[in-house]
Design a protein around this motif. Structure first.
Motif, PDB file in Angstrom:
ATOM      1  N   TYR A 157     -16.066 -23.820  -2.894  1.00 44.06           N
ATOM      2  CA  TYR A 157     -15.633 -22.582  -3.533  1.00 44.06           C
ATOM      3  C   TYR A 157     -14.547 -22.943  -4.549  1.00 44.06           C
ATOM      4  CZ  TYR A 157     -18.067 -20.238   0.270  1.00 44.06           C
ATOM      5  OH  TYR A 157     -19.024 -19.801   1.148  1.00 44.06           O
ATOM      6  N   ILE A 158     -14.775 -22.572  -5.802  1.00 37.87           N
ATOM      7  CA  ILE A 158     -13.872 -23.002  -6.871  1.00 37.87           C
ATOM      8  C   ILE A 158     -13.313 -21.797  -7.620  1.00 37.87           C
ATOM      9  CG2 ILE A 158     -13.735 -24.249  -9.074  1.00 37.87           C
ATOM     10  CD1 ILE A 158     -15.656 -26.289  -7.940  1.00 37.87           C
ATOM     11  N   SER A 159     -12.016 -21.851  -7.890  1.00 36.44           N
ATOM     12  CA  SER A 159     -11.341 -20.852  -8.720  1.00 36.44           C
ATOM     13  C   SER A 159     -10.570 -21.582  -9.810  1.00 36.44           C
ATOM     14  CB  SER A 159     -10.379 -20.002  -7.890  1.00 36.44           C
ATOM     15  OG  SER A 159     -11.069 -19.255  -6.914  1.00 36.44           O
ATOM     16  N   VAL A 160     -10.454 -20.937 -10.983  1.00 37.66           N
ATOM     17  CA  VAL A 160      -9.730 -21.522 -12.110  1.00 37.66           C
ATOM     18  C   VAL A 160      -8.739 -20.493 -12.637  1.00 37.66           C
ATOM     19  CG1 VAL A 160      -9.909 -22.592 -14.383  1.00 37.66           C
ATOM     20  CG2 VAL A 160     -11.748 -22.917 -12.714  1.00 37.66           C
ATOM     21  N   LEU A 161      -7.473 -20.875 -12.742  1.00 40.07           N
ATOM     22  CA  LEU A 161      -6.421 -19.995 -13.237  1.00 40.07           C
ATOM     23  C   LEU A 161      -5.771 -20.611 -14.465  1.00 40.07           C
ATOM     24  CD1 LEU A 161      -6.338 -19.937  -9.883  1.00 40.07           C
ATOM     25  CD2 LEU A 161      -4.489 -18.334 -10.303  1.00 40.07           C
ATOM     26  N   GLY A 162      -5.263 -19.761 -15.344  1.00 38.39           N
ATOM     27  CA  GLY A 162      -4.495 -20.205 -16.498  1.00 38.39           C
ATOM     28  C   GLY A 162      -3.084 -19.658 -16.419  1.00 38.39           C
ATOM     29  N   ILE A 163      -2.093 -20.491 -16.759  1.00 37.92           N
ATOM     30  CA  ILE A 163      -0.690 -20.069 -16.744  1.00 37.92           C
ATOM     31  C   ILE A 163      -0.095 -20.376 -18.111  1.00 37.92           C
ATOM     32  CG2 ILE A 163       1.563 -20.342 -15.659  1.00 37.92           C
ATOM     33  CD1 ILE A 163       0.163 -21.293 -13.148  1.00 37.92           C
ATOM     34  N   MET A 193       0.026 -15.316 -15.410  1.00 41.78           N
ATOM     35  CA  MET A 193      -1.131 -15.912 -14.749  1.00 41.78           C
ATOM     36  C   MET A 193      -2.389 -15.105 -15.042  1.00 41.78           C
ATOM     37  SD  MET A 193       0.677 -16.720 -11.071  1.00 41.78           S
ATOM     38  CE  MET A 193      -0.851 -17.296 -10.341  1.00 41.78           C
ATOM     39  N   THR A 194      -3.495 -15.816 -15.313  1.00 36.63           N
ATOM     40  CA  THR A 194      -4.782 -15.188 -15.583  1.00 36.63           C
ATOM     41  C   THR A 194      -5.864 -15.921 -14.802  1.00 36.63           C
ATOM     42  OG1 THR A 194      -4.081 -14.609 -17.826  1.00 36.63           O
ATOM     43  CG2 THR A 194      -6.443 -14.552 -17.374  1.00 36.63           C
ATOM     44  N   VAL A 195      -6.734 -15.166 -14.137  1.00 33.90           N
ATOM     45  CA  VAL A 195      -7.868 -15.770 -13.435  1.00 33.90           C
ATOM     46  C   VAL A 195      -9.017 -15.919 -14.428  1.00 33.90           C
ATOM     47  CG1 VAL A 195      -9.522 -15.546 -11.556  1.00 33.90           C
ATOM     48  CG2 VAL A 195      -7.176 -14.765 -11.241  1.00 33.90           C
ATOM     49  N   LEU A 196      -9.440 -17.152 -14.655  1.00 34.40           N
ATOM     50  CA  LEU A 196     -10.533 -17.439 -15.584  1.00 34.40           C
ATOM     51  C   LEU A 196     -11.879 -17.498 -14.866  1.00 34.40           C
ATOM     52  CD1 LEU A 196      -8.719 -20.256 -17.607  1.00 34.40           C
ATOM     53  CD2 LEU A 196      -8.936 -17.845 -18.232  1.00 34.40           C
ATOM     54  N   PHE A 197     -11.862 -17.908 -13.591  1.00 34.49           N
ATOM     55  CA  PHE A 197     -13.077 -17.947 -12.780  1.00 34.49           C
ATOM     56  C   PHE A 197     -12.687 -17.817 -11.312  1.00 34.49           C
ATOM     57  CE2 PHE A 197     -16.315 -20.005 -10.221  1.00 34.49           C
ATOM     58  CZ  PHE A 197     -17.479 -19.451 -10.725  1.00 34.49           C
ATOM     59  N   PRO A 198     -13.395 -16.991 -10.511  1.00 36.50           N
ATOM     60  CA  PRO A 198     -14.574 -16.211 -10.895  1.00 36.50           C
ATOM     61  C   PRO A 198     -14.183 -15.000 -11.739  1.00 36.50           C
ATOM     62  CG  PRO A 198     -13.969 -15.731  -8.637  1.00 36.50           C
ATOM     63  CD  PRO A 198     -13.067 -16.836  -9.077  1.00 36.50           C
ATOM     64  N   SER A 199     -15.057 -14.633 -12.655  1.00 37.67           N
ATOM     65  CA  SER A 199     -14.767 -13.510 -13.542  1.00 37.67           C
ATOM     66  C   SER A 199     -15.468 -12.229 -13.102  1.00 37.67           C
ATOM     67  CB  SER A 199     -15.185 -13.857 -14.979  1.00 37.67           C
ATOM     68  OG  SER A 199     -16.563 -14.182 -15.036  1.00 37.67           O
ATOM     69  N   ASP A 200     -16.358 -12.316 -12.104  1.00 40.05           N
ATOM     70  CA  ASP A 200     -17.019 -11.122 -11.577  1.00 40.05           C
ATOM     71  C   ASP A 200     -16.437 -10.830 -10.199  1.00 40.05           C
ATOM     72  OD1 ASP A 200     -18.584  -9.065 -10.758  1.00 40.05           O
ATOM     73  OD2 ASP A 200     -20.510 -10.063 -11.095  1.00 40.05           O
ATOM     74  N   TYR A 201     -15.451  -9.934 -10.148  1.00 40.60           N
ATOM     75  CA  TYR A 201     -14.735  -9.661  -8.903  1.00 40.60           C
ATOM     76  C   TYR A 201     -15.506  -8.722  -7.988  1.00 40.60           C
ATOM     77  CZ  TYR A 201     -11.554 -11.219 -12.443  1.00 40.60           C
ATOM     78  OH  TYR A 201     -11.002 -11.916 -13.478  1.00 40.60           O
ATOM     79  N   THR A 202     -16.597  -8.117  -8.512  1.00 45.55           N
ATOM     80  CA  THR A 202     -17.392  -7.201  -7.692  1.00 45.55           C
ATOM     81  C   THR A 202     -18.484  -7.937  -6.936  1.00 45.55           C
ATOM     82  OG1 THR A 202     -18.951  -6.753  -9.499  1.00 45.55           O
ATOM     83  CG2 THR A 202     -16.984  -5.373  -9.369  1.00 45.55           C
ATOM     84  N   ALA A 203     -18.708  -9.199  -7.291  1.00 38.50           N
ATOM     85  CA  ALA A 203     -19.784  -9.962  -6.655  1.00 38.50           C
ATOM     86  C   ALA A 203     -19.348 -10.445  -5.273  1.00 38.50           C
ATOM     87  CB  ALA A 203     -20.164 -11.153  -7.531  1.00 38.50           C
ATOM     88  N   ALA A 204     -20.307 -10.956  -4.515  1.00 36.29           N
ATOM     89  CA  ALA A 204     -20.004 -11.508  -3.194  1.00 36.29           C
ATOM     90  C   ALA A 204     -19.142 -12.754  -3.348  1.00 36.29           C
ATOM     91  CB  ALA A 204     -21.309 -11.850  -2.480  1.00 36.29           C
ATOM     92  N   LEU A 238     -19.197 -26.967 -12.840  1.00 39.58           N
ATOM     93  CA  LEU A 238     -18.868 -25.607 -13.259  1.00 39.58           C
ATOM     94  C   LEU A 238     -18.293 -25.657 -14.667  1.00 39.58           C
ATOM     95  CD1 LEU A 238     -18.173 -22.553 -12.674  1.00 39.58           C
ATOM     96  CD2 LEU A 238     -15.951 -23.403 -11.858  1.00 39.58           C
ATOM     97  N   LYS A 239     -18.765 -24.759 -15.554  1.00 39.39           N
ATOM     98  CA  LYS A 239     -18.238 -24.670 -16.909  1.00 39.39           C
ATOM     99  C   LYS A 239     -17.609 -23.294 -17.107  1.00 39.39           C
ATOM    100  CE  LYS A 239     -21.558 -27.967 -18.834  1.00 39.39           C
ATOM    101  NZ  LYS A 239     -22.577 -28.234 -19.878  1.00 39.39           N
ATOM    102  N   VAL A 240     -16.362 -23.274 -17.591  1.00 39.62           N
ATOM    103  CA  VAL A 240     -15.616 -22.026 -17.780  1.00 39.62           C
ATOM    104  C   VAL A 240     -14.996 -22.020 -19.174  1.00 39.62           C
ATOM    105  CG1 VAL A 240     -13.726 -20.597 -16.919  1.00 39.62           C
ATOM    106  CG2 VAL A 240     -15.080 -21.962 -15.312  1.00 39.62           C
ATOM    107  N   PRO A 241     -15.356 -21.039 -20.027  1.00 37.24           N
ATOM    108  CA  PRO A 241     -16.392 -20.025 -19.812  1.00 37.24           C
ATOM    109  C   PRO A 241     -17.786 -20.607 -20.043  1.00 37.24           C
ATOM    110  CG  PRO A 241     -15.421 -19.753 -21.972  1.00 37.24           C
ATOM    111  CD  PRO A 241     -14.649 -20.863 -21.315  1.00 37.24           C
ATOM    112  N   GLN A 242     -18.791 -19.861 -19.591  1.00 43.04           N
ATOM    113  CA  GLN A 242     -20.175 -20.287 -19.762  1.00 43.04           C
ATOM    114  C   GLN A 242     -20.973 -19.138 -20.352  1.00 43.04           C
ATOM    115  OE1 GLN A 242     -22.257 -22.747 -16.756  1.00 43.04           O
ATOM    116  NE2 GLN A 242     -23.740 -21.067 -16.633  1.00 43.04           N
ATOM    117  N   ALA A 243     -21.693 -19.432 -21.436  1.00 39.27           N
ATOM    118  CA  ALA A 243     -22.501 -18.410 -22.101  1.00 39.27           C
ATOM    119  C   ALA A 243     -23.532 -17.856 -21.128  1.00 39.27           C
ATOM    120  CB  ALA A 243     -23.194 -19.011 -23.326  1.00 39.27           C
ATOM    121  N   GLY A 244     -23.717 -16.529 -21.167  1.00 37.11           N
ATOM    122  CA  GLY A 244     -24.680 -15.878 -20.297  1.00 37.11           C
ATOM    123  C   GLY A 244     -24.076 -15.394 -18.995  1.00 37.11           C
TER     124      GLY A 244
END
Length: 733
Positions: free
Chosen positions: A594-600, A606-617, A629-635
């Motif tokens: 499980y991977i998360s990416v943050l920017g400071i 602080m900004t969460v760059l990934f995951p960007s869909d917080y409504t998903a499972a 994993l590529k952040v951001p990723q087209a599509g």
């Protein structure tokens, strides 16, 4: 900054190193040459370590610690025989004592092919150079403990050791495998923020300047005669470069070298970060790449840009230069600590490989390992005072529990009440007690006296000197009298913290900064879990420019990564406004992570760059074994990561966990729902403390599932279950 410059610390040469363009053939030839200068396994290893705290005036506090840091590193990671390491400290480090030690220990004992190291921690200064090698006509010096000034022929003179003298001594060492580390400077002097400057500024006090005395010039003439070197040849050689080997300076010519206060000890900021870095590295460690990565920490935390000069000439910005640090590959496994004493099932250890941001509380579990990092036993840390830890053998091979055994972090204990320490600057004057009372009343904020321990930031007023120093460093310099937050060295500021009036009271400023303190506390907690040097998970992180993905701007990896390279891109890169970049995270494990990416940002936002869909499972953040994993990723993501100004620093935090971070995602979903954030876009964290606390809860639950070591006052982070990495991008305009 990120690009290292050729050092001018002792002014062996005049200008900066020009960037070299290597063809493939050039790289092959150069790599072969550096392979040839790698010291042989049977080479003798000699070291002379000098540290001076007890100057009669302007004493320092961390120079003898520097000697200890180097000695433990050289013995336990690079295989030096303790008998071949000579330490010269305090009262021993007179002018004659230093020169005699250099002659007897290095020049007379070293043979061709041997390895020699000279380290100096103490004050530096400057004298007028009779030959005027540089534009300002000054030459850097080392200041011995018995340095005195006097009069000769109507001129002020001192008995310092000139850079010119060091050039001659280096020339006389019989081996080319010589490394000289100089943790001193000659800019300024006195105190700056929470540190002391390792410099004595005589030129500001003495009219007409200061000159080397007759004894120093006569000593140089003796060596010119012994080396059969003419005065003209001497001048030409030192203006070309260093005499031989590698010279590392802790700061550039116009910066301060910090005698810094850490948690429970004092040390040179550069020496501490350098030795810690070398404790942690796996595989080969090229000196060029190492200094670039060490520079990342000293620049961000201490406003110091270390400099490097080599013979043959090195290119600090090229991965083609593969000469290893100290001309040696480490002879043992990477480690956070080494056992120094054992009594029954109790041990004392030296914590030389621990990050300053790592609180390493009790209940930390350390593994006793062999030279191949195979675990032999487990030790529980019971207490820590500065660089000294005490602990108990938990289980494993009792025969391996002995002095000299290496320790790797397995489970990190983090206090549940981790605090943000704010130093109080004298510029607060009568508002000092008012500021202290206001800070103490705030949640998890600790007010600290400068010089009495490590601080995260300094609360103070802008003075006229501050305004002058900050010109060109920040886009808008605050007015004199404005209150806000400085970095620990007071060389920089958090610009957005200076938004009050010039007559604002200290109590009102603390109240105004409450939201900022929460943000900085969250960053402090987040950095406490960073563990690239100890994580057993195989993860790499890279920042690349869109359209040129084969060219990495910055890269880092965990200790558990199978990516072993001698030319890894530094952990800090350089970007410009308008650059379109992408973060790539590779899971090298055989299990999904499980991977998360943050920017400071520079202001701590602080900004969460990934995951960007917080409504998903929660499985939306799952990255398959062997996948990237590529952040951001087209599509998938509805944004581009385009760098914007002004100049500053972007930090990227990558978290990879063996188990889902459910509490963290729940917190993010609440923030996104309240702010109306739509899925697919980065999420600015408006409640950073709550999110980071949720993250710690997730990580502790993960650890609890594997190890039954939980206590209420401590949260545990398991290095086999979490990888937390950091990359930096400097934005230049």
């Amino acid at each position: 900054m990120t690009r290292m410059r050729r050092r001018q610390f002792l002014q062996f040469a005049g200008g900066a190193v020009a960037s070299l363009g290597f063809s493939q053939l050039d790289i092959q030839k150069q790599s072969l040459r550096y392979a040839q200068v790698l010291a042989q396994d049977n080479a003798r290893k000699l070291a002379l370590l000098v540290g001076i705290n007890t100057y009669p005036t302007a004493p320092l506090y961390g120079c003898v610690t520097d000697v200890e840091l180097q000695r433990e590193l050289l013995v336990h990671r690079f295989g030096f025989n303790p008998k071949n390491i000579l330490t010269v400290t305090d009262a021993q480090a007179t002018r004659k004592g230093i020169l005699r030690a250099f002659e007897e220990h290095l020049i007379k004992q070293a043979k061709p092919g041997d390895v020699a190291v000279f380290h100096y921690s103490g004050h530096g200064s400057q004298v007028n150079d009779p030959d005027k090698d540089t534009r300002d006509g000054l030459n850097g010096t080392l200041v011995p403990v018995d340095s005195v000034s006097g009069q000769e022929q109507g001129r002020q003179v001192v008995n310092d050791i000139m850079g010119h003298t060091l050039f001659l001594l280096m020339s006389a060492v019989p081996t080319d495998n010589l490394t000289m580390v100089l943790d001193s400077c000659f800019s300024g002097g006195g105190k700056r923020g929470n540190m002391r400057v390792r410099s004595i500024n005589r030129l500001a006090r003495e009219s007409g300047g200061v000159f080397p005395n007759r004894e120093e010039l006569a000593y140089q003439q003796q060596w010119l005669s012994r080396l059969k070197m003419s005065a003209d040849e001497f001048k030409q050689k030192r203006r070309t470069g260093v005499a031989k080997g590698v010279v590392i300076a802790s700061a550039n010519r116009n910066q301060f070298a910090s005698d810094a206060t850490f948690d429970g000890f004092n040390a040179g900021a550069f020496t501490y970060h350098m030795t810690k870095y070398l404790w942690q590295q796996t595989g080969e460690t090229p000196v060029v790449g190492a200094i670039a990565n060490i520079s990342r920490r000293t620049t961000q935390e201490n406003d110091q840009d270390p400099e490097l000069e080599c013979t043959p000439q090195c290119d600090p910005n090229s991965v083609a230069d593969q000469r290893p640090f100290y001309f040696l590959n480490a002879s043992t496994a990477p480690a956070e600590a080494v056992i120094t004493d054992v009594s029954g099932n109790q041990m004392t250890c030296w914590l030389g490989g621990i990050e300053t941001s790592n609180p390493l509380d009790k209940n930390t579990i350390l593994a006793v390992v062999d030279d191949q990092s195979q675990e032999l036993a487990k030790v529980k840390l019971e207490s820590r005072t500065g660089l000294i830890g005490k602990g108990t053998l938990l289980q494993g091979n009792a025969q391996a529990f002995k002095p000299g055994a290496l320790l790797q972090e397995e489970v990190r204990g983090i206090p549940t009440n981790l605090m943000l320490r704010i130093g109080l600057d004298p510029s607060l004057e009568t508002g000092m007690s008012e500021a202290k009372a206001a800070l103490v009343s705030a949640s998890r904020i600790e007010a600290a006296e400068l010089g009495e321990g490590q601080v995260d930031y300094i609360l103070g007023r802008i003075t006229s000197k501050d305004r002058k120093r900050l010109q060109g460093r920040v886009p808008t310099v605050p007015e004199v009298g404005m209150l806000g937050l400085f970095t620990p060295t007071k060389e920089n500021i958090l610009s957005d913290s200076f938004s009050g009036a010039t007559d604002e009271s200290a109590a009102d400023a603390v109240l105004r900064l409450q939201a900022k303190f929460k943000l900085l506390l969250a960053n402090r907690i987040l950095r406490a879990i960073l563990n690239p040097s100890s994580s057993k998970l195989g993860v790499t992180a890279t920042v690349v420019p869109i359209g040129a993905e084969s060219r990495a701007l910055a890269a880092t990896r965990t200790r558990g990564s199978d990516l072993v390279t001698t030319a890894i891109t530094p952990e800090v890169g350089e970007v410009k406004p308008g650059d379109n970049i992408q973060i790539q995270v590779k899971n090298q494990e055989t299990q999904d992570l499980y991977i998360s990416v943050l920017g400071i940002g520079s202001d701590g936002e602080m900004t969460v760059l990934f995951p960007s869909d917080y409504t998903a499972a929660t499985d939306a953040s799952l990255v398959g074994a062997g996948q990237t994993l590529k952040v951001p990723q087209a599509g998938r993501d509805d944004y581009d990561f385009v760098v914007s100004g002004p100049a500053g620093t972007i930090e990227v935090i990558v978290l990879a966990s063996a188990r889902s971070l459910r509490d963290t995602l729940k917190g993010l979903k609440k923030i996104a729902s309240r702010s109306g954030q739509r899925p697919g876009e980065p999420l600015a964290i408006s409640e950073p403390s709550a999110v980071v606390e949720g993250l710690l809860g997730d990580l502790t639950d993960t650890t609890r599932a594997f190890l039954k070591v939980q206590r209420q006052e401590t949260q545990q982070i398991d290095a086999t279950q979490l990888a937390a990495l950091s990359l930096s991008l400097n934005v230049v305009e």
